[in-house]
Enzyme design. Structure first.
Site, PDB file in Angstrom:
ATOM      1  N   CYS A 189      -5.495  -7.188  20.537  1.00 11.28           N
ATOM      2  CA  CYS A 189      -4.718  -5.996  20.175  1.00 11.28           C
ATOM      3  C   CYS A 189      -5.348  -5.088  19.349  1.00 11.28           C
ATOM      4  CB  CYS A 189      -3.535  -6.576  19.142  1.00 11.28           C
ATOM      5  SG  CYS A 189      -2.681  -5.457  18.483  1.00 11.28           S
ATOM      6  N   CYS A 207       0.714 -11.590  19.444  1.00  6.77           N
ATOM      7  CA  CYS A 207      -0.212 -11.019  18.399  1.00  6.77           C
ATOM      8  C   CYS A 207       0.678 -11.300  17.220  1.00  6.77           C
ATOM      9  CB  CYS A 207      -0.521  -9.453  18.722  1.00  6.77           C
ATOM     10  SG  CYS A 207      -1.387  -8.829  17.067  1.00  6.77           S
ATOM     11  N   LYS A 249      -7.415  -3.364   5.759  1.00  7.62           N
ATOM     12  CA  LYS A 249      -8.094  -4.337   4.668  1.00  7.62           C
ATOM     13  C   LYS A 249      -9.587  -4.557   4.932  1.00  7.62           C
ATOM     14  CE  LYS A 249      -4.196  -7.473   3.914  1.00  7.62           C
ATOM     15  NZ  LYS A 249      -3.621  -8.767   4.412  1.00  7.62           N
ATOM     16  N   CYS A 294       1.158  -8.065  14.974  1.00 10.06           N
ATOM     17  CA  CYS A 294       2.325  -7.263  15.310  1.00 10.06           C
ATOM     18  C   CYS A 294       3.571  -8.283  15.218  1.00 10.06           C
ATOM     19  CB  CYS A 294       2.393  -6.870  16.714  1.00 10.06           C
ATOM     20  SG  CYS A 294       0.819  -5.590  16.965  1.00 10.06           S
ATOM     21  N   HIS A 334       0.749  -1.101  -0.090  1.00 15.50           N
ATOM     22  CA  HIS A 334      -0.038   0.068   0.019  1.00 15.50           C
ATOM     23  C   HIS A 334       1.075   1.243   0.009  1.00 15.50           C
ATOM     24  CE1 HIS A 334       0.960   0.589   4.386  1.00 15.50           C
ATOM     25  NE2 HIS A 334       0.180  -0.520   4.575  1.00 15.50           N
ATOM     26  N   LYS A 358      -7.967   5.303   9.433  1.00 13.53           N
ATOM     27  CA  LYS A 358      -6.622   4.312   9.159  1.00 13.53           C
ATOM     28  C   LYS A 358      -6.765   3.270   8.181  1.00 13.53           C
ATOM     29  CE  LYS A 358      -4.433   0.772  12.127  1.00 13.53           C
ATOM     30  NZ  LYS A 358      -3.920   0.044  13.170  1.00 13.53           N
ATOM     31  N   HIS A 362      -4.812  -4.564  15.615  1.00 11.09           N
ATOM     32  CA  HIS A 362      -5.199  -5.722  14.671  1.00 11.09           C
ATOM     33  C   HIS A 362      -6.520  -6.235  15.094  1.00 11.09           C
ATOM     34  CE1 HIS A 362      -0.985  -5.415  14.216  1.00 11.09           C
ATOM     35  NE2 HIS A 362      -1.305  -5.628  12.858  1.00 11.09           N
ATOM     36  N   HIS A 374       3.799   1.724   2.409  1.00 13.54           N
ATOM     37  CA  HIS A 374       5.235   0.883   2.126  1.00 13.54           C
ATOM     38  C   HIS A 374       5.899   1.846   1.035  1.00 13.54           C
ATOM     39  CE1 HIS A 374       2.307  -2.485   2.804  1.00 13.54           C
ATOM     40  NE2 HIS A 374       3.233  -2.446   4.151  1.00 13.54           N
TER      41      HIS A 374
HETATM   42  N1  MSP Z   1       8.456  -6.754   8.462  1.00 14.74           N
HETATM   43  C1  MSP Z   1       8.236  -5.688   9.111  1.00 14.74           C
HETATM   44  C2  MSP Z   1       9.493  -4.751   8.945  1.00 14.74           C
HETATM   45  C3  MSP Z   1      10.970  -5.642   9.071  1.00 14.74           C
HETATM   46  S1  MSP Z   1      12.313  -4.442   8.819  1.00 14.74           S
HETATM   47  C4  MSP Z   1      13.603  -5.423   9.344  1.00 14.74           C
HETATM   48  C5  MSP Z   1       7.104  -4.702   9.083  1.00 14.74           C
HETATM   49  N2  MSP Z   1       6.511  -4.843   7.678  1.00 14.74           N
HETATM   50  S2  MSP Z   1       5.334  -4.166   7.317  1.00 14.74           S
HETATM   51  O1  MSP Z   1       5.004  -4.681   5.955  1.00 14.74           O
HETATM   52  O2  MSP Z   1       4.500  -4.023   8.210  1.00 14.74           O
HETATM   53  O3  MSP Z   1       5.836  -2.723   6.909  1.00 14.74           O
HETATM   54  C6  MSP Z   1       5.919  -1.710   7.935  1.00 14.74           C
HETATM   55  C7  MSP Z   1       6.448  -0.483   7.407  1.00 14.74           C
HETATM   56  O4  MSP Z   1       5.526   0.083   6.235  1.00 14.74           O
HETATM   57  C8  MSP Z   1       6.565   0.738   8.113  1.00 14.74           C
HETATM   58  O5  MSP Z   1       7.554   0.929   8.975  1.00 14.74           O
HETATM   59  C9  MSP Z   1       6.284   1.966   7.271  1.00 14.74           C
HETATM   60  O6  MSP Z   1       7.613   1.970   6.758  1.00 14.74           O
HETATM   61  C10 MSP Z   1       5.340   1.274   6.428  1.00 14.74           C
HETATM   62  N3  MSP Z   1       3.845   1.733   6.689  1.00 14.74           N
HETATM   63  C11 MSP Z   1       3.059   0.839   7.154  1.00 14.74           C
HETATM   64  N4  MSP Z   1       1.879   1.356   7.079  1.00 14.74           N
HETATM   65  C12 MSP Z   1       1.967   2.728   6.792  1.00 14.74           C
HETATM   66  C13 MSP Z   1       1.330   3.874   6.903  1.00 14.74           C
HETATM   67  N5  MSP Z   1      -0.070   3.911   6.960  1.00 14.74           N
HETATM   68  N6  MSP Z   1       1.731   5.162   6.504  1.00 14.74           N
HETATM   69  C14 MSP Z   1       2.946   5.131   6.392  1.00 14.74           C
HETATM   70  N7  MSP Z   1       3.857   4.301   6.291  1.00 14.74           N
HETATM   71  C15 MSP Z   1       3.274   3.136   6.554  1.00 14.74           C
HETATM   72  O7  MSP Z   1       6.765  -3.984   9.932  1.00 14.74           O
END
Ligand code: MSP
Length: 491
Positions: A147, A130, A302, A133, A22, A299, A150, A25
């Site tokens: 949680c 969880c 999904k 997380c 999304h 927020k 989630h 990322h």
């Molecule tokens: N797999 C772990 C990270 C491991 S790093 C060694 C993880 N993955 S995740 O797919 O959940 O992605 C988390 C990251 O996505 C966040 O730290 C951030 O960079 C980005 N974001 C997730 N949701 C976001 C928003 N709503 N807005 C901006 N960035 C966000 O955690």
């Protein structure tokens, strides 16, 4: 201006492969790509790592849902992510998957180093896990037993686990924080995490007993797998050759900048530096935590069905528009909101009527009044001075990750050119027979071309296609009026 470093290692979080990417990322990864391009253009050798986090339990759940063997599932999704970053034009150096052998080699080496230090011990763990997380929760972190992030009840686990003596590193971490006030940015995040380290940080379980998916704990006969965060953080080393190419790993470690979202700072600013200290490795120079995007005030989730897919945005408006919007809409570090309506507004006001319009105006006038060529600016001092303040502000902003300010500096130059055109009225000068008016016309147009060149350069890391179009149009032997870079949007 600070001198540019010779080399720079920039990292991004590796994303779980349990679902589609999304804009959150894309946000982190685009910011990293902007920095990679910015520093590379200044002669710095940059390594940009990206990748996927595959050993998580939530990936297993997603595979079960998709009714696919886990390996097949992660292969497919990892391929989709890699493809997407290519389509979004991310100029990464390497893409790491945590199911790769080179990663397992790095994790084994790392584990051995931490074990040799005496920082791993066995113990019984009772806790609430969880999967959302991928973390144990305390009762205090739950709302009505669930949680809050989630909306699910965590699993109760009672296992024999390996533990990492995180608490051994409390003092060393606090010392590091105090000696390096910029280690974690922005300030507010630094304070938040420093408080956590000082008041709450305890040893962590770094293995899971009952799981079949993951990297086996060395010497455990496959009975235990390594806790996914402990494994995932090591990707920052495996991708640069730790455990497989030591010379390369030495060249690139420590990272100069680790970009993360605010949701994962505990892992990156407490657990990870402690792990590194334990393994005898230096800690990264800086961790920058950006904020989160909501979508139309809600927020992104999904279940709400409001997840914005970056690929769709890019297909509809183009990569540059996605990049511009994400970096202009909120200041890097703060939270903000994504809205298609505001994106379209910015498209029209700032892209079409801003950079697009000024480029077609200037190229049009140079073609009409100067037959497509501008003379060298007659007063070089004036030309050289042009936009110095904006240029300085731009570099300062880029180097402190204030992307919105860098864009402000560029748009200030665009506004200046437009204003100058309104005041000078080249179309009136063109009609005049007076030599002084003709001279003014020539000089003004030559200046606009110089400024547009500069704008093209400044835009290059942020909007590479637009920048290339500007530069190409303005450096042609015979300048011609360009087609609108940002055509009017359909309703
Ligand atoms: N797999 C772990 C990270 C491991 S790093 C060694 C993880 N993955 S995740 O797919 O959940 O992605 C988390 C990251 O996505 C966040 O730290 C951030 O960079 C980005 N974001 C997730 N949701 C976001 C928003 N709503 N807005 C901006 N960035 C966000 O955690």
């Amino acid at each position: 201006m600070k001198p540019f470093p010779e080399q720079m290692y920039i990292t991004t979080p590796i994303y779980y492969v349990n679902g589609a990417p999304h804009i959150g990322h894309a946000y982190t990864t685009i910011a990293a790509d902007v920095l990679k391009r910015y520093y590379s253009n200044q002669g710095t050798e940059v390594f940009l790592q990206i990748g996927v986090d595959e050993n998580a339990q939530k990936n297993v759940e997603a595979a079960e849902k998709a009714e696919l063997p886990v390996q097949e599932y992660v292969d497919t999704i990892a391929g989709e992510w890699r493809q997407m970053w290519g389509d979004l034009g991310i100029e990464y150096t390497d893409f790491i998957r945590t199911t790769e052998d080179r990663h397992t080699a790095a994790v084994n080496k790392f584990w051995a180093a931490v074990e040799a230090k005496g920082d791993i011990y066995k113990g019984e763990y009772v806790g609430l896990y969880c999967v959302g997380c991928e973390e144990y929760k305390t009762e205090l972190q739950l709302t009505d037993g669930k949680c809050p992030d989630h909306d699910r009840v965590p699993e109760e686990l009672r296992e024999e686990n390996y533990f990492f003596r995180l608490s051994n590193y409390r003092d060393a971490l606090l010392e590091h924080f105090d000696a390096h006030p910029d280690f974690v940015q922005p300030r507010s995040r630094r304070n938040e995490i420093r408080n956590y380290i000082a008041d709450h940080m305890a040893d962590v379980s770094i293995s899971r007993e009952s799981l079949e998916w993951g990297i086996p704990v060395p010497g455990s006969d496959g009975k235990d797998v390594i806790y996914v965060w402990f494994d995932a953080l090591i990707n920052y080393l495996s991708v640069i050759g730790y455990g497989t190419d030591d010379a390369m790993a030495e060249k690139w470690w420590p990272a100069q900048l680790q970009l993360v979202g605010k949701d994962i700072i505990k892992f990156h600013c407490a657990l990870w530096p402690a792990m590194l200290m334990s393994a005898g490795l230096p800690v990264p120079e800086k961790v920058f935590a950006h904020g989160h995007f909501t979508v139309d005030g809600q927020k992104m989730s999904k279940s709400l069905g409001n997840v914005v897919n970056p690929r769709e945005v890019s297909e509809r408006y183009g990569n540059d528009v996605l990049r511009y919007y994400l970096l202009r809409e909120i200041s890097f570090g703060n939270d903000g909101d994504y809205s298609d309506e505001r994106l379209r507004q910015r498209y029209t006001d700032e892209m079409a009527n801003g950079i697009g319009n000024v480029l077609s105006r200037v190229t049009n006038m140079v073609e009409r009044y100067m037959d497509g060529t501008v003379e060298p600016v007659l007063d070089p001092a004036a030309g050289e001075n042009y936009g110095k303040a904006e240029m300085a502000a731009y570099h300062e902003a880029m180097q402190s990750l204030a992307f919105h300010k860098a864009l402000d500096a560029i748009w200030k130059l665009i506004a200046d050119v437009n204003e100058h055109i309104e005041q000078t009225k080249p179309w009136t000068l063109a009609k005049s027979e007076e030599e002084a008016d003709q001279e003014r016309l020539r000089v003004s147009l030559a200046h606009y071309v110089v400024v547009l060149k500069q704008i093209g350069e400044m835009l290059t890391p942020i909007m590479p296609h637009t920048a290339a179009a500007v530069t190409e149009a303005i450096t042609a032997d015979k300048i011609e009026k360009v087609q609108p870079l940002f055509p009017r949007l359909e309703e």
